[in-house]
Write an enzyme that holds these catalytic residues in place. Structure first.
Site, PDB file in Angstrom:
ATOM      1  N   PRO A 148       0.815  -1.206   0.000  1.00 29.19           N
ATOM      2  CA  PRO A 148       0.000   0.000   0.000  1.00 29.19           C
ATOM      3  C   PRO A 148       0.853   1.264   0.000  1.00 29.19           C
ATOM      4  O   PRO A 148       2.030   1.230   0.354  1.00 29.19           O
ATOM      5  CB  PRO A 148      -0.802  -0.112   1.314  1.00 29.19           C
ATOM      6  CG  PRO A 148      -0.575  -1.477   1.829  1.00 29.19           C
ATOM      7  CD  PRO A 148       0.674  -1.997   1.218  1.00 29.19           C
ATOM      8  N   SER A 149       0.231   2.384  -0.366  1.00 28.93           N
ATOM      9  CA  SER A 149       0.932   3.675  -0.316  1.00 28.93           C
ATOM     10  C   SER A 149       1.326   3.980   1.129  1.00 28.93           C
ATOM     11  O   SER A 149       0.590   3.679   2.066  1.00 28.93           O
ATOM     12  CB  SER A 149       0.023   4.791  -0.843  1.00 28.93           C
ATOM     13  OG  SER A 149      -0.267   4.577  -2.205  1.00 28.93           O
ATOM     14  N   GLY A 150       2.507   4.576   1.278  1.00 25.36           N
ATOM     15  CA  GLY A 150       2.966   4.937   2.618  1.00 25.36           C
ATOM     16  C   GLY A 150       3.642   3.813   3.369  1.00 25.36           C
ATOM     17  O   GLY A 150       3.907   3.937   4.565  1.00 25.36           O
TER      18      GLY A 150
ATOM     19  N   LYS B 165       8.209   2.265   0.485  1.00 29.44           N
ATOM     20  CA  LYS B 165       8.895   1.772  -0.722  1.00 29.44           C
ATOM     21  C   LYS B 165       9.887   2.812  -1.264  1.00 29.44           C
ATOM     22  O   LYS B 165      11.047   2.486  -1.535  1.00 29.44           O
ATOM     23  CB  LYS B 165       7.852   1.414  -1.794  1.00 29.44           C
ATOM     24  CG  LYS B 165       6.873   0.324  -1.370  1.00 29.44           C
ATOM     25  CD  LYS B 165       5.968  -0.107  -2.502  1.00 29.44           C
ATOM     26  CE  LYS B 165       5.031   1.002  -2.974  1.00 29.44           C
ATOM     27  NZ  LYS B 165       4.044   1.405  -1.948  1.00 29.44           N
TER      28      LYS B 165
ATOM     29  N   GLU C 122       7.798   3.194 -10.113  1.00 31.78           N
ATOM     30  CA  GLU C 122       6.524   3.466 -10.811  1.00 31.78           C
ATOM     31  C   GLU C 122       6.797   4.057 -12.197  1.00 31.78           C
ATOM     32  O   GLU C 122       6.161   5.034 -12.596  1.00 31.78           O
ATOM     33  CB  GLU C 122       5.672   4.447  -9.993  1.00 31.78           C
ATOM     34  CG  GLU C 122       5.308   3.959  -8.611  1.00 31.78           C
ATOM     35  CD  GLU C 122       4.261   2.878  -8.635  1.00 31.78           C
ATOM     36  OE1 GLU C 122       3.801   2.523  -9.730  1.00 31.78           O
ATOM     37  OE2 GLU C 122       3.911   2.382  -7.557  1.00 31.78           O
TER      38      GLU C 122
END
Length: 609
Positions: free
Chosen positions: A378-380, A383, A507
């Protein structure tokens, strides 16, 4: 009493800091010495002129005038003008050299400051250090330093001559000065406070300008002009208020100086006239007194301006030294990396930007040399922070990152970062040509053949050759004249030209349309061959073929393995995959078969190109 002691200590510290800054800037000592010497000569000549005038007035008649006297005065005036002009130029030269030296040190320092410095300081403030604060120091050297030194000499010399000519009238005349000092000293302290506030507000306003103008498209797209106008207008009003405060202090100082001057003239002509009528002094002495008075009062004005500028300079010195004294990176400290084709090991890595708020918690895994490791979650979850640690923008608080058996800190930053290729979601481009951007950071001359080969492997050559100026085409600020896919391919060409052994993809295709994504994915396949690759992706379709997938959640590794292994063993990954596949199916169903066929044909056509 303690406050006074603290204030005096601070003043001494500021002076020491200013002197240290000047010495480190390597000022042209010979030029400064000549300039100050000429200023002193000019001042001494000025002290002699009233004595010439006294003799002329006391023996004034056509017959008494000699060519020697006239020639002597003419030579004195010419010598004074020449010495003063040369002195001004040399001081200006010295001031410019000092400022150039300080700016050079600042620029060199800014390039080796760690990323953490820029996280905590606004860009506009940093720019203000380089431009506004250094200009204040230049003003002190070029415009006020000589005036201060020669003013002191002029005042001491004039007072000495006046005491010799008539000590009684001199003491009566100067009884006015203690009163003027008592009034002007508090105003000087107020000017210091206003100057520091003005510098801080100028830096803040510069930050607003830099932020808004660099993101003007976002401002317009979000209809944020009124909000940003209010922010800028607030800064303008604060600068206006500080300007008014400065103006009020100067408005009080100027009349006070004029008042002192008038009082001195009244005392001079009143008491001096009585002394002339009584025969105690001659008319020539009274005229000389008047001229010496001007040689005292005018330097006092210069000295007052000098101390006003000193207050500003002390504030500027503080802010510049805060930058220069900040702990910096040493790009060349450490060994040169000889073999980067080794596995990377993260062992118990913990990192936090703020104390007590860890972003990564005891992270451990291995990236096999020459293979693809994907990080999903998930975001946050930390990464991108992991990428920053690998690039050594930050150091972990606990744990270590090793290349083979060696901690990566063992290698110099220059050699370590030269082995890393980085392609981000929004690959940054500099204002310049396509050639400048592909070759950016290369320490050697890049041939046209190398440039074209990298572009071909990045699938960028086709669109570059169609541009009017080809590789010399200007991309605009931040590459705004190119599409997202074109920017990504230029970034991939840049990475290919560096020929890194470690590749990091953040990304890299998430912001592209389907046609551009196909081309960029093919370019990335060329880039990834034979390299240790770390991929961040939200879309599982881009990482299902990875040799290893690491699932990161809230800063912790909660699973690792291949796509199939995680589907079987990791509940959150299975849910993550199910959501992804469902979204992709819905997107696929909304596209008509004929449109899909056109996209596939167009994509294959561009890949072949």
């Amino acid at each position: 009493m303690a406050t006074t002691t603290s204030s005096e200590h601070s003043g001494k510290s500021n002076w020491r800091a200013f002197v240290r800054l000047l010495i480190q800037a390597n000022p042209p000592k010979l030029v400064l010495s000549i300039a100050l010497g000429l200023s002193i000569i000019s001042t001494l000549v000025g002290l002699v002129i009233p004595l010439f005038t006294k003799n002329v007035v006391d023996s004034f008649s056509i017959s008494s005038l000699s060519w020697a006297q006239i020639s002597g005065m003419a030579i004195a005036f010419v010598a004074q003008a020449i010495a003063s002009g040369i002195s001004v130029y040399l001081l200006n030269y010295a001031g410019q050299r000092v400022v150039a030296g300080i700016r050079d040190r600042l620029w060199k320092k800014l390039l080796v400051l760690p990323v953490g410095y820029y996280d905590n300081n606004q860009t506009g403030d940093t720019i203000s250090r380089m431009t506004n604060d250094t200009a204040i120091i230049k003003g002190l050297i070029t415009e006020h330093m000589a005036g201060f030194i020669t003013g002191i000499i002029a005042i001491i010399g004039s007072i000495g001559v006046l005491l010799y000519m008539d000590w009684k009238m001199t003491l009566i005349m100067f009884s006015v000065f203690p009163l003027a000092f008592v009034i002007l000293f508090p105003l000087g302290r107020q000017m210091y406070k206003v100057s520091k506030g003005l510098q801080a507000e100028t830096a803040s306003f510069t930050s607003v300008l830099n932020r808004v103008l660099s993101e003007i498209r976002l401002v317009k797209a979000a209809n944020a002009e009124p909000v940003e106008y209010n922010a800028g207008s607030s800064g303008i009003q604060k600068l206006f208020q500080f300007g008014l405060k400065e103006g009020r202090i100067q408005a009080m100082m100027a009349p006070l100086i004029s008042f002192v001057m008038l009082m001195l003239l009244v005392v001079l002509f009143g008491y001096g006239g009585m002394r002339v009528s009584s025969g105690a002094i001659t008319a020539g002495q009274l005229v000389a007194f008047m001229l010496y008075l001007f040689q005292i009062v005018l330097p006092i004005t210069q000295i007052t301006q000098f101390f006003n500028q000193v207050q500003k300079t002390m504030g500027a010195t503080d802010t510049i030294l805060k930058v220069l004294d900040y702990e910096e990176e040493n790009p060349h400290a450490g060994e040169t990396l000889q073999n980067a084709s080794q596995s990377l090991h993260l062992e118990g890595v913990t990192f936090s930007y703020k104390e007590g708020e860890p972003v990564l918690k005891n992270v451990s895994f291995t990236m096999e040399a020459g293979k693809v490791t994907a990080i999903v979650g998930p975001s946050g979850s930390g990464k991108t922070t992991m990428f920053s640690l690998l690039e050594r923008f930050y150091a972990p608080q606990n744990g270590s990152i090793k290349l083979g058996q060696d901690p990566i800190e063992r290698f110099s930053l220059v050699s370590w970062r030269s082995q890393i290729g980085y392609v981000s979601q929004e690959s940054p481009l500099i204002a310049g040509t396509i050639r400048d951007n592909i070759c950016y950071g290369m320490q050697r001359e890049v041939t046209q053949e190398e440039l074209q080969r990298a572009s071909q492997m990045a699938y960028a050559d086709a669109f570059i050759e169609e541009l009017p100026d080809k590789y010399d085409t200007e991309v605009g600020e931040r590459g705004i004249k190119l599409s997202g896919g074109q920017r990504q391919r230029i970034a991939i060409a840049r990475a290919l030209l560096r020929n890194p052994k470690i590749l990091m993809l953040d990304e890299a295709t998430s912001s592209l349309d389907s046609k551009s994504e196909v081309v960029v994915q093919q370019a990335l396949q060329n880039l990834m061959q034979g390299r240790t690759t770390l991929v961040i992706a939200h879309r599982l379709s881009t990482v299902v073929d990875a040799d290893q997938i690491i699932f990161l959640d809230k800063g912790k590794v909660t699973g690792s393995g291949t796509h199939q292994e995680l589907l079987e063993t990791h509940d959150m990954y299975r849910e993550f995959a199910a959501q992804q596949l469902q979204i992709q199916d819905q997107q696929f169903q909304t596209i008509e078969p004929q449109a899909m066929k056109q996209i596939r044909l167009a994509s294959h056509s561009e890949v072949r190109a």
